[in-house]
Structure formats: C-alpha cells, structure tokens
Scaffold this motif. Structure first.
Motif, PDB file in Angstrom:
ATOM      1  N   LEU A 316       0.823  -1.204   0.000  1.00 53.19           N
ATOM      2  CA  LEU A 316       0.000   0.000   0.000  1.00 53.19           C
ATOM      3  C   LEU A 316       0.858   1.255   0.000  1.00 53.19           C
ATOM      4  O   LEU A 316       0.525   2.253  -0.648  1.00 53.19           O
ATOM      5  CB  LEU A 316      -0.941   0.001   1.209  1.00 53.19           C
ATOM      6  CG  LEU A 316      -2.085  -1.008   1.167  1.00 53.19           C
ATOM      7  CD1 LEU A 316      -2.850  -0.998   2.477  1.00 53.19           C
ATOM      8  CD2 LEU A 316      -3.021  -0.716   0.005  1.00 53.19           C
ATOM      9  N   LYS A 317       1.966   1.225   0.700  1.00 54.06           N
ATOM     10  CA  LYS A 317       2.852   2.391   0.745  1.00 54.06           C
ATOM     11  C   LYS A 317       3.569   2.588  -0.584  1.00 54.06           C
ATOM     12  O   LYS A 317       3.624   3.703  -1.113  1.00 54.06           O
ATOM     13  CB  LYS A 317       3.874   2.228   1.869  1.00 54.06           C
ATOM     14  CG  LYS A 317       4.845   3.397   1.986  1.00 54.06           C
ATOM     15  CD  LYS A 317       5.847   3.190   3.089  1.00 54.06           C
ATOM     16  CE  LYS A 317       6.833   4.353   3.167  1.00 54.06           C
ATOM     17  NZ  LYS A 317       7.845   4.150   4.236  1.00 54.06           N
ATOM     18  N   GLU A 318       4.117   1.510  -1.141  1.00 54.84           N
ATOM     19  CA  GLU A 318       4.949   1.635  -2.328  1.00 54.84           C
ATOM     20  C   GLU A 318       4.140   1.834  -3.608  1.00 54.84           C
ATOM     21  O   GLU A 318       4.570   2.553  -4.512  1.00 54.84           O
ATOM     22  CB  GLU A 318       5.841   0.405  -2.473  1.00 54.84           C
ATOM     23  CG  GLU A 318       6.877   0.284  -1.352  1.00 54.84           C
ATOM     24  CD  GLU A 318       7.812  -0.885  -1.552  1.00 54.84           C
ATOM     25  OE1 GLU A 318       7.614  -1.651  -2.519  1.00 54.84           O
ATOM     26  OE2 GLU A 318       8.739  -1.040  -0.740  1.00 54.84           O
ATOM     27  N   ARG A 319       2.971   1.227  -3.686  1.00 57.00           N
ATOM     28  CA  ARG A 319       2.200   1.304  -4.929  1.00 57.00           C
ATOM     29  C   ARG A 319       1.032   2.274  -4.861  1.00 57.00           C
ATOM     30  O   ARG A 319       0.508   2.689  -5.886  1.00 57.00           O
ATOM     31  CB  ARG A 319       1.691  -0.087  -5.311  1.00 57.00           C
ATOM     32  CG  ARG A 319       2.801  -1.110  -5.507  1.00 57.00           C
ATOM     33  CD  ARG A 319       2.243  -2.403  -6.082  1.00 57.00           C
ATOM     34  NE  ARG A 319       3.235  -3.475  -6.067  1.00 57.00           N
ATOM     35  CZ  ARG A 319       3.005  -4.707  -6.479  1.00 57.00           C
ATOM     36  NH1 ARG A 319       1.810  -5.024  -6.959  1.00 57.00           N
ATOM     37  NH2 ARG A 319       3.942  -5.635  -6.427  1.00 57.00           N
ATOM     38  N   ARG A 320       0.602   2.617  -3.640  1.00 55.93           N
ATOM     39  CA  ARG A 320      -0.564   3.489  -3.492  1.00 55.93           C
ATOM     40  C   ARG A 320      -0.263   4.788  -2.754  1.00 55.93           C
ATOM     41  O   ARG A 320      -1.096   5.690  -2.729  1.00 55.93           O
ATOM     42  CB  ARG A 320      -1.687   2.751  -2.728  1.00 55.93           C
ATOM     43  CG  ARG A 320      -2.114   1.452  -3.392  1.00 55.93           C
ATOM     44  CD  ARG A 320      -2.779   1.708  -4.724  1.00 55.93           C
ATOM     45  NE  ARG A 320      -3.532   0.540  -5.187  1.00 55.93           N
ATOM     46  CZ  ARG A 320      -4.386   0.557  -6.186  1.00 55.93           C
ATOM     47  NH1 ARG A 320      -4.606   1.669  -6.832  1.00 55.93           N
ATOM     48  NH2 ARG A 320      -5.005  -0.539  -6.565  1.00 55.93           N
ATOM     49  N   GLY A 321       0.898   4.854  -2.099  1.00 52.00           N
ATOM     50  CA  GLY A 321       1.215   6.037  -1.314  1.00 52.00           C
ATOM     51  C   GLY A 321       0.461   6.124  -0.008  1.00 52.00           C
ATOM     52  O   GLY A 321       0.424   7.189   0.628  1.00 52.00           O
ATOM     53  N   LEU A 322      -0.149   5.030   0.421  1.00 52.96           N
ATOM     54  CA  LEU A 322      -0.916   4.996   1.665  1.00 52.96           C
ATOM     55  C   LEU A 322       0.004   4.493   2.770  1.00 52.96           C
ATOM     56  O   LEU A 322       0.359   3.317   2.821  1.00 52.96           O
ATOM     57  CB  LEU A 322      -2.125   4.080   1.508  1.00 52.96           C
ATOM     58  CG  LEU A 322      -3.195   4.097   2.599  1.00 52.96           C
ATOM     59  CD1 LEU A 322      -3.826   5.474   2.712  1.00 52.96           C
ATOM     60  CD2 LEU A 322      -4.266   3.048   2.329  1.00 52.96           C
ATOM     61  N   THR A 323       0.418   5.388   3.656  1.00 55.53           N
ATOM     62  CA  THR A 323       1.406   5.052   4.672  1.00 55.53           C
ATOM     63  C   THR A 323       0.817   4.149   5.748  1.00 55.53           C
ATOM     64  O   THR A 323      -0.411   4.134   5.962  1.00 55.53           O
ATOM     65  CB  THR A 323       1.954   6.315   5.338  1.00 55.53           C
ATOM     66  OG1 THR A 323       0.887   6.953   6.067  1.00 55.53           O
ATOM     67  CG2 THR A 323       2.514   7.287   4.305  1.00 55.53           C
TER      68      THR A 323
END
Length: 801
Positions: A316-323
């Motif tokens: 989610l962080k790497e592909r969506r920017g959701l930390t």
C-alpha cells in the motif's frame, strides 16, 4: 512667600492691595479649623474612596470588555478541525473472502453516528460521575473552573473538574491540547460555552463518548467489545457495564479489575441512583461487577499475521502512497489476496519437511494465481514477533537450473522448436563468455546431442548455455524476457554484467515470490500480471483503491504450451520423476546451486504456480567454531549466557552466518514440499488440462542430430528404453562438483563474492523486495521478445475462445 523671586520687567508693577486698581487675587486654599493647612505626611498620598471606587469600576469594565472581545473572537472549531486521532479508527485486513479477519490495526475505535446507538445507562453513568449538572449548565462549571484555573496556575496536575463539554472540546478539536497553561484553559472555557450554545446536549455527549479513552479502546462501541464480548455493542450495555466504562474515564490505564476501579465503579452506581432514583434507585443493592472478557492474543503481528500484515502495508505504501500510519487511523476495510486454507497448507508443507532438521535450514514457499497475479499463500516463518525475516519475499538466492525455463521460452519465442538438437557434452562454441577454465560442464556424459525436451528434463547445462548464445539477441533476449516477467531489472542487469552466460543457468539472485509469479507466463498462455497482495481497499461502502490487474503478454500462447510440454517431462522422466500430482497435469523445474548451497523446485498447474527454495546457514565465530543459531534462526550476537557482553555487539558479532551445503538437491526436499502443498491446495478444485502442444517454430540444430539406433519401441514416447540419465544422480546441478560418484573434468564456478543473498540481505538493491519497472506499466520491466515467423498458429485456451 517671604522669599519670593523678583522679576525684572519694563511693564508697570501691579498693586497687591485691594482698591488700587488691580484685579482681585484668586482665593487661597481652604483651611481647616484650628489652623490646619490640609493633609500632611503620608496621608496626602492616600486617594479618596471616590477615586478607589472609580478605579475598580474602570478596571472591571476593562477586564470585562477584554473578556467579551476575546470571547467574541473565539471561533467555534468546525468538523474539519477535528484532531486526526480523535476520529482515528482501526483498519481491518481480511483474507481474500473479504469476511475472515487477519488483523485489526491501529486505534480501537468505531464512530457511532447516532446517540440512540448508545445505551441510556452508559450515557447516564458518564454524566453521573463526570458532570452531574451536564443537562443544566452552560458548558462550564464555575466552581470547577476556578478550582481548575488555580491548579493550573500553581503548576499542579489538571483537575478532573472540567465539564463533559470542556472534555469533549479538549479531546476532539485541534488547537485545544492537553498542555497545562492558563491560555489553553481560557480558550477551552470559551469554546465550551460556544459549543453549548450551538450544539445540542445529545450531540455533545455523543461526540464525547465516541472519542473518550477507555483504556483498551477509544469510544464506547470499541470499548464494549474490548471489555465484554466481541459481539457486544454500545446499544446493549447493561447499567453495570455502562457504570464500568464510565468508571474507567478518569484513569483509563487501570487494570481491567483493579481494586481502585472496583471502588470507583461502586461510586458511579451510587451517583446514578442518587441522580435518577426512579431508574436506578435499587441498583446499588442489586448491581454485580460485570463479567469481563479474557485477553486473547492481542499482538496484531503474532504468528503468521505479521508476515501478511507487513506485506500488505508495504504494498500500500509503495504502490498506493498509503502510509502505515494512515492505514492504522483511517478505518479502512482491506481485502488481501491471501487464502486462509492455503496459508495453513503452506505452513504445514514447510514445517513437515523441516521437521527433524536443525534451525540452520531455511525454507521459503510462495504460491500465485497465474491468471491474475494474486499471491494466494506463502510461508517463511511461524511467528513474526520472534522472526521477522520473510523468506519468500526477502531471501534472494541464485536460481540455479530453475531459471532455465526462461531460456527455453526465449528459444521458442525466437522461432526455434522443441525438436532442435542442442549440445550434450560441450558448449557450442566451446568458449563462451562467463565460463570458468575448462568451460561449462555437466555432471554426466549425455552424448553429443540431445533434443530440447530431454535437455530440459535432464537439466543439461551445456545445452542451455549454447541455446542462449544461439539466440538472435543472445543473452539479452533472456534478460529482456525475465525482466518482462517481473524480475528485478537491476539485479538481472548486474548479473549479466558480472556472470555473462552463467545467467542462462541460474546465477541471478531471485526470490520464491518472483519465481512463482514468473512461471505464471507458462501457466497463463504467456501473460504476466504483476504479483500483488491487495485486492481492494474500501472506506465505508466506497472502494478507494481497486485491484491492480495490469498485465502484459511476455510470450505467445503456443510458446507457453510447448514450454509446458518440456517441463511436464521433468516430473515424468526427468530430475523430479515420480513426484507429480497424480492424474492432475503439472509441470516444473528443479534447481541445485553449487555445492548444494541452495535448492529449488518451481512448478505449476493451470490454477496455481508455486515456488519452493531451501538454503542452509551455519553460525560460525571468527575462529571457525560452529555454534547453534537462536530460536528465531538468527546467529548469536553475543556468546550464549552472556547477553551483556561489552566485547561483542551488532557491529562486532560473536558469530556470523555462512552458507553451507544442504546435503540434498532440488529434486528432494524442495520438490517434496512443493508436492505436499500443491496436493493440499488443489483439494476440491476441478482438474484442468494444459493446452495441447503447439509445435511452434522450426528445428534449429546447434549440433547435428545423432545417428538413430535400432531400439525397442517404448510405451512412453519420451523414454528411449536406454535412458542414459536414469539413476545417475543429480542432473540439474548447476555446476560441478556435484553430489555423485563421477569425477568431472573441471569445476565451473559461479563467482559471486560478497553478494550471495544471505539471510538478512533484504533489498540490497534498494527495491524493498518489490520489482521496479522500467516501462512504467506496473507489470514488469524490460521488453518481451518479438515472435519470429515459424509457420505455426497460436493455440487458444477455452476461456479465450
């Protein structure tokens, strides 16, 4: 006046006497009786009472005016100014069914939008113990306010005299912090009064009970489930339960049944009875301390959960920017790709194979749905809390002969067929870049020529190096293909640069996840979909992040069909013969690294592609002494029993991991583990057939075909009846020496100093374990090779038709 100054002037002097033509003198100061001349001494500095009263009036008016101006200029915070943690709600990660929970992350809170969803008893309990005049006051308590201001001014702890409205404002709105200051307290009072004017009491109480800290959870709904039952709700709380939660507000850190908490619970019950005798008058005599829920495994990362959670958060962080922080506070409903049954099957398959072996042995298993790239299951550890290294995602090891199918795919895609004859004993040409002195070798004499099917089934090194060299684009054709199939582009480029044509026989570092996803091009008619672990992310009923299913064609359907024919023979008569899936079609490839330092089996059916990799690490001191690893399979940093050693630390560890031989090959434990998992994973699934052989391409003989010898016609068309590979040991060993009784002419060594993908070497190329793409399509890097005319027509799968 006797010593009056004389003024010299040309003007006529005025007379000081009356009646001499001058104006009368002004009257002198009044005199008291008795000859006094006014105040004397200190009394002349004391103002009259009229001046004192006037001063107080002016001061009070000024202060009142300042207060009114400050009050008028104090805005009521809006919903947009709510503290991020005031509305923070837990996110939940689910298995792929979208219903079975894997873990809840973050703050335990569930916001209720209607006060009717909160039991009247919990509302009454909070009012009784925290602010009994709540329904009558204007948002502040005068006596409590002065007491709180005094305690704040003297630097003492904030008092609990704040009203519910003040507490709600402090807990909910940004800008009203918990700091101890006069300014903050005055601001809180102003905001509370304004809120009381603009909001109903029910709205204030609802917001308060949604945001207050109850210890294990924030908000009354989550607290009900945390303390009483997982199915409990705020609407169904009994008076005893409501009083329990209200008792926790003052000291949320109390233990669940602390004596102080029990005493305060009784106080809440008594206050409820006093304030509402018609409803709770008999409660003090009948109330029993509520039954509390036992704490279970509260660690959100315990067991297998941690491995799944960390992969979801990473993606989610790497592909969506959701930390991760945003996930933990956002209240998201996250559906992963993991299948609970298959996760358990993967764990059982790995543990059953490792059973009886020391903790020096490491294994990683990953399984992917080849049709959509979903990672269905994986296993690389039993408890994330004690061992956070995730073998299938983190362990980068040389692929060995399990990499050869990509050379086969490039060969077929170039327009050459399975019927081609390729070198058996020596490479063509004899000298190829990357070879050690003496050239590339095999473990056994396989003759001057073998066809491509037999070269695959028996894992002939000389054949595959020669095939890579004979490609139109040579080794770059293979590199481009594997990059298009999702492998890390930097690792592939570095390996071709360092090892040249050793790349064709598996010198590159890969992970089990990459291999399982890479083989999906054979199982899915040549298409690759980037592997992923998240299906969708919902917020409420709205999908905020859908599934990323971008795919690309890497090879043609006929190429995938013919490559499968060759790999089916690995399980029929090749290095893994007899270890298939019964009557269910399956294909795959074994692999064994130098000196058996690593071993693989990667295989697939039309429904699942799975990879299994093994390696072994010994813990050795600087003197070469072998010591046992820790319970989590890591090497001891300090000597056993000396955890406070000053001599050894992370920079100077007592022991370090050194890769050593497994003592078995890819056809052994890795293939058995793969077989156990796949049999369990396919239970209940229909038997699907692979596409028929397409016979793509034309024969491209690198060496002349062997002279035919009269032999008895075998039942198996791939069995010559005089198989030179039967019972000859390890046919897929990458290079010599191998574990057999033969003596090779020369060793062929893959030189890879300082970067062998040891345990703990996670993301040494900076990609965090997620392949980076060069073409920006989110699928795979590199360029898939173009097909060449060969006179064949592509075979279609039933679902394509």
């Amino acid at each position: 006046m006797s010593n009056q100054e004389t003024i010299v002037s040309d003007a006529p002097r005025r007379s000081r006497r009356r009646g001499e033509g001058g104006p009368p003198e002004p009257p002198g100061p009044p005199t008291k009786k008795g000859g006094g001349g006014g105040k004397d001494g200190w009394r002349r500095f004391v103002p009259s009472w009229k001046i004192v009263v006037a001063g107080f009036v002016v001061l009070a008016a000024g202060l009142f005016g300042m207060v009114m101006v400050a009050y008028a200029n104090t805005p009521v915070p809006t919903a947009d100014q709510a503290k991020s943690d005031a509305l923070a709600q837990q996110s939940t990660i689910y298995y792929r069914d979208g219903k079975t929970e894997i873990a809840k992350l973050g703050t335990k809170r569930e916001i209720l939008d209607d006060i009717s969803k909160m039991s009247p008893s919990v509302r009454d309990a909070a009012v009784a113990i925290e602010n009994k005049t709540f329904y009558e006051d204007s948002g502040i308590s005068i006596s409590g306010m002065f007491r709180s201001l005094y305690m704040t001014a003297t630097g003492q702890q904030l008092q609990g005299a704040s009203t519910i409205t003040q507490q709600m404002a402090r807990n909910y709105y940004d800008g009203l912090s918990q700091e101890v200051s006069i300014k903050r307290k005055v601001m809180e009072i102003f905001v509370a009064v304004k809120l009381d004017e603009e909001l109903s009491k029910d709205d204030i109480l609802k917001t308060y009970l949604n945001t207050v800290n109850f210890g294990k959870a924030y908000g009354v709904q989550a607290a009900a489930q945390a303390y009483f039952d997982k199915d409990a709700t705020a609407a169904k709380l009994t008076p005893e339960q409501g009083a329990y939660l209200a008792a926790r507000i003052q000291q949320p850190n109390w233990e669940a049944d602390a004596p102080e908490l029990r005493a305060r619970w009784k106080t809440v019950i008594q206050y409820m009875a006093e304030q509402w005798p018609d409803k709770y008058g008999k409660l003090p005599q009948t109330a029993k301390f509520p039954k509390l829920r036992k704490d279970g495994d509260s660690n959100e990362l315990g067991g297998l959960r941690g491995y799944m959670v960390t992969q979801v958060l990473q993606e989610l962080k790497e592909r969506r920017g959701l930390t991760p922080d945003a996930v933990r506070s956002g209240g998201y409903h996250i559906v992963s790709t993991f299948d609970k049954k298959l996760m358990k099957a993967a764990q059982v398959a790995v543990k059953s194979t490792l059973n009886g072996r020391t903790k020096e042995f490491h294994a990683g298993l990953a399984a992917v749905d080849p049709k959509n790239g979903r990672i269905l299951a994986f296993n690389g550890g039993d408890n994330f809390v004690t061992d956070q290294f995730n073998e299938p995602f983190d362990a980068q090891k040389q692929a060995a002969s399990a990499f050869k199918p990509y050379v086969l795919a490039a060969w077929l895609q170039a327009g050459y067929s399975l019927k081609s004859f390729v070198p058996g004993n020596v490479t063509v040409p004899k000298v190829i870049p990357g070879q050690a002195p003496g050239g590339f070798k095999n473990s056994h004499n396989v003759g001057q020529a073998v066809d491509v099917v037999k070269a695959t089934a028996q894992s002939v090194n000389t054949a595959y190096v020669s095939m890579a060299f004979a490609l139109p684009g040579k080794i770059d054709d293979v590199k481009n293909l594997v990059e298009a199939a999702g492998f890390n582009q930097k690792r592939m480029e570095d390996d071709v640069r360092d090892h040249h044509y050793q790349f064709a026989i598996g010198s590159a570092l890969v992970t089990p996840v990459e291999q399982a996803a890479g083989y999906s091009i054979f199982a899915n008619a040549g298409k690759y979909t980037k592997y992923h672990v998240v299906q969708e992310v919902k917020l409420g009923k709205q999908v905020v992040y859908g599934e990323q299913l971008a795919s690309k064609r890497v090879i043609d359907p006929g190429v995938a069909a013919d490559a499968t024919v060759a790999m089916e023979e690995v399980l029929r008569s090749g290095t893994a013969r007899g270890k298939g899936l019964g009557n269910r079609p399956a294909a795959g490839k074994t692999g064994t690294n130098n000196d058996e330092n690593g071993a693989w089996f990667v295989g697939y059916t039309p429904q699942i592609s799975a990879a299994v990799g093994f390696y072994r690490e010994q813990c050795k001191t600087k003197t070469g002494k072998v010591v046992p690893p820790n319970a989590n399979r890591t090497c001891p940093v300090t000597p056993p029993g000396n955890k406070k050693s000053t001599k050894y630390n992370d920079q100077n560890p007592y022991s370090s991991a050194v890769e050593v031989g497994l003592g078995f090959e890819g056809a052994d434990d890795p293939t058995l583990t793969w077989q156990r998992f796949m049999l369990a994973a396919h239970e209940g699934l229909p038997v699907e057939q692979f596409p028929q052989k397409a016979d793509v391409g034309l024969a491209e003989n690198i060496v002349p075909s062997p002279e035919p010898k009269p032999t008895k016609t075998p039942d198996n068309p791939f069995d010559s009846g005089d198989n030179p590979f039967d019972d000859q040991g390890n046919q897929d060993c990458l290079v010599n020496p191998c574990n057999d009784n033969t003596t090779p002419d020369d060793d062929v060594t893959i030189e890879d100093p300082g970067n062998n993908g040891n345990h703990g070497n996670n993301g040494n190329d900076g990609d965090g374990g997620i392949p980076q793409t060069a073409d920006g399509d989110g699928v795979g890097g590199g360029r898939a090779p173009e097909p060449r005319p060969s006179g064949w027509s592509p075979m279609s799968r039933p679902e394509d038709r």
